[in-house]
Design a protein around this motif. Structure first.
Motif, short mmCIF file in Angstrom:
data_model
loop_
_atom_site.label_atom_id
_atom_site.label_comp_id
_atom_site.label_asym_id
_atom_site.label_seq_id
_atom_site.Cartn_x
_atom_site.Cartn_y
_atom_site.Cartn_z
N UNK A 106 -0.02 -8.87 -4.72
CA UNK A 106 -0.37 -7.59 -5.29
C UNK A 106 0.26 -6.49 -4.44
N UNK A 107 0.85 -5.52 -5.12
CA UNK A 107 1.46 -4.39 -4.44
C UNK A 107 0.39 -3.35 -4.13
N UNK A 108 0.30 -2.94 -2.87
CA UNK A 108 -0.70 -1.96 -2.47
C UNK A 108 -0.14 -0.54 -2.44
N UNK A 109 1.09 -0.39 -2.03
CA UNK A 109 1.68 0.95 -1.95
C UNK A 109 3.20 0.84 -1.93
N UNK A 110 3.86 1.68 -2.71
CA UNK A 110 5.32 1.75 -2.66
C UNK A 110 5.81 3.16 -3.00
N UNK A 111 5.15 4.14 -2.43
CA UNK A 111 5.57 5.51 -2.68
C UNK A 111 5.23 5.99 -4.06
N UNK A 112 4.14 5.48 -4.67
CA UNK A 112 3.69 5.84 -6.02
C UNK A 112 4.73 5.51 -7.09
N UNK A 113 5.55 4.52 -6.81
CA UNK A 113 6.56 4.14 -7.79
C UNK A 113 5.93 3.54 -9.04
#
Length: 434
Positions: A106-113
Motif C-alpha cells: 500500500x502506498x502511504x505517500x508520494x507527493x499527493x500524486x
C-alpha cells in the motif's frame, strides 16, 4: 427553456408508425439520438472514462499478489570435506522445492500524486460526457435543419400548386371563351403550354422534397427509401436575446466546458509529474513459505515459513532532470489548452453574433415577405377576375403568377433562414429543446 437531456432520449419510433402518421420534429430527434452510430461511439467513450475513474486506476488502493512454485530437479552431487570420511558423491539425486508467497503493498505517500490522479480521472469522465453532449447537440442541429428544409420545400410546393390551380382556371376560362368565339387557338395553346410548364416545375420541386427526405432519413440512420410524411410549419421564436446567448456560450456550451476541463486535466498532469520529484513511502506485508527436500547431500529437508512486514522509502536523487523537464512541458500544455479554449470561445462568440444578426434581419424580412405574399395572392385573384371579364391578358395573368411564386419562394426562404439562425444560436447556447 428546458435543456435537452441527450442521455435520456432513447425512445425509438417503430417503422410502421412512420408510415401511419406524420413524423414530428421531436420524433426525428429521438430517432436520431437512438440510432446514430457516432452517438453510440461517444457513449462508449464516456462509459470507459467512468470505468477508469477509480482510486485503483489512480494507484491509491492496496495491491495484493500471490505466487506459488513447485520445482523438481535431478542433481549430481560431489562433496569433499577435511575429514575424508564425510565425503559424499551421488549421481542423479532428486530434489524438490515448493515455495509460495502472498504479498500486499500500500502506498502511504508520494507527493499527493494519487489524489491528483483521481481528480484528473474525474475531470476526464466529466469531459467525456461533455463531448457526448456536444456530439448529440450537433446531431440535433443537423436533424432540425434538414427537417425544416423539407418543410420549406413543401411550403414552396404548395405555392406552386396554388399557381397551377390558377393556371387551370385560366385554361378553363379560355376554353369557355373559345366555345363562344371570344378566344383563338393561340390563347388556348399558350394557356396549355403555361400549365404544362407549371406542372413540370412542381414535379422538379417534388424531386427536391424527396431528396431532402432521403437526407433526413440518412441522419436518422433509417432505410433511405423509407416512406415518411412531414407535415409542419416553420415557427420562429422571437424572444432570443444576444446577451443571454453569449452568457450561455461561456457557461453551458459543452465544447467550451470540455476545453476548460482540458486545462484542468493538464494542470493535474503537471502536479502528478511534479510529485515524482518527492520521496514516496510505502508499506508491504505478506507471508512466505519455502520447503526443499533433497534425496542426497548435506541437507535433506529445509523448511522456512512465516509472515513479514516492511516499510519502503524511495528518494529520487538524480535522473538527468527528466521529471523537471516533464513538468515544464506539462506547464506548456496548460498554456496551449488555454489558448485552444480562448480561440474556441472567440470563434463561438463571433459565430453567435453573426447568427444573431442574421436572425434579427430575417425576422424583419419575414414580416415584409408575409405582407408581400398576401398582396401577390390578392393581385393574382384580381387579375384572374379581370381576365374572366376580358379586362386582362394572358401576359397579365402570367406576370401575376410569377409575382405570386416569387413572393412564396421568398417567404419560405427567409422563414427558413430565420429558423436556421435560431437553431444555431440555441446550439451555441446549449438550449436546443425537445
Amino acid at each position: 427553456m428546458r435543456k435537452l437531456h441527450f442521455m435520456w432520449l432513447a425512445v425509438v419510433l417503430p417503422a410502421g408508425l412512420l408510415r401511419a402518421q406524420p413524423l414530428t420534429r421531436d420524433e426525428a430527434v429521438r430517432i436520431a439520438l437512438k440510432n446514430n452510430l457516432g452517438i453510440e461511439l461517444a457513449k462508449n467513450n464516456a462509459e470507459a472514462a467512468a470505468i477508469y475513474n477509480s482510486y485503483g486506476i489512480a494507484g491509491g488502493l492496496p495491491v495484493v499478489t500471490g505466487s506459488i512454485s513447485d520445482q523438481e530437479q535431478s542433481t549430481s552431487i560431489k562433496q569433499e570435506y577435511a575429514n575424508p570420511a564425510n565425503n559424499k558423491s551421488s549421481n542423479n539425486a532428486f530434489s524438490n522445492n515448493l515455495s509460495g508467497q502472498v504479498n500486499g503493498y500500500v502506498l502511504l505517500y508520494n507527493g499527493e500524486r494519487v489524489v491528483t490522479a483521481k481528480k484528473r480521472l474525474g475531470t476526464q469522465e466529466s469531459q467525456a460526457r461533455q463531448l457526448l453532449n456536444s456530439r448529440a447537440l450537433m446531431l440535433v442541429n443537423n436533424v432540425l435543419l434538414k427537417y425544416y428544409d423539407v418543410v420549406r420545400q413543401q411550403s414552396y410546393a404548395r405555392t406552386l400548386q396554388a399557381s397551377i390551380d390558377a393556371q387551370k382556371q385560366q385554361l378553363a376560362i379560355v376554353q369557355a371563351q373559345q366555345s363562344v368565339g371570344l378566344a383563338n387557338n393561340a390563347d388556348l395553346f399558350q394557356s396549355q403550354v403555361d400549365l404544362n410548364t407549371q406542372i413540370q416545375n412542381l414535379q422538379a420541386q417534388q424531386l427536391v422534397i424527396d431528396q431532402g427526405k432521403t437526407d433526413l432519413l440518412t441522419l436518422l440512420t433509417l432505410n433511405p427509401d423509407s416512406v415518411i410524411a412531414v407535415e409542419d410549419t416553420i415557427l420562429i421564436d422571437k424572444s432570443i436575446r444576444l446577451p443571454d446567448i453569449l452568457g450561455a456560450v461561456q457557461t453551458t456550451n459543452p465544447d467550451i466546458i470540455a476545453a476548460n476541463e482540458q486545462i484542468s486535466i493538464n494542470q493535474y498532469v503537471e502536479k502528478e509529474t511534479g510529485a515524482q520529484r518527492y520521496p514516496s513511502l510505502g508499506a508491504n506485508a505478506g507471508y512466505n513459505y519455502s520447503r526443499t527436500r533433497n534425496s542426497a547431500g548435506f541437507s535433506l529437508l529445509n523448511l522456512n515459513y512465516g509472515p513479514y512486514a516492511a516499510v519502503t522509502l524511495n528518494i529520487p536523487i538524480f535522473n538527468g532532470n527528466i521529471y523537471r523537464k516533464q513538468q515544464q512541458v506539462a506547464g506548456l500544455n496548460i498554456r496551449n489548452a488555454a489558448l485552444v479554449r480562448d480561440t474556441l470561445l472567440l470563434n463561438y462568440t463571433a459565430n453567435a453574433v453573426k447568427n444573431f444578426q442574421a436572425y434579427t434581419n430575417n425576422l424583419q424580412q419575414v414580416e415584409t415577405a408575409k405582407a408581400n405574399y398576401e398582396l401577390s395572392q390578392k393581385l393574382l385573384d384580381l387579375v384572374m377576375k379581370r381576365f374572366q371579364l376580358r379586362q386582362a391578358t394572358i401576359v397579365d395573368v402570367k406576370n401575376a403568377q410569377q409575382s405570386f411564386e416569387n413572393a412564396g419562394f421568398l417567404l419560405v426562404n427567409v422563414s427558413y433562414a430565420a429558423k436556421a439562425a435560431e437553431i444555431a444560436l440555441r446550439r451555441y447556447a446549449n438550449q436546443l429543446t425537445n
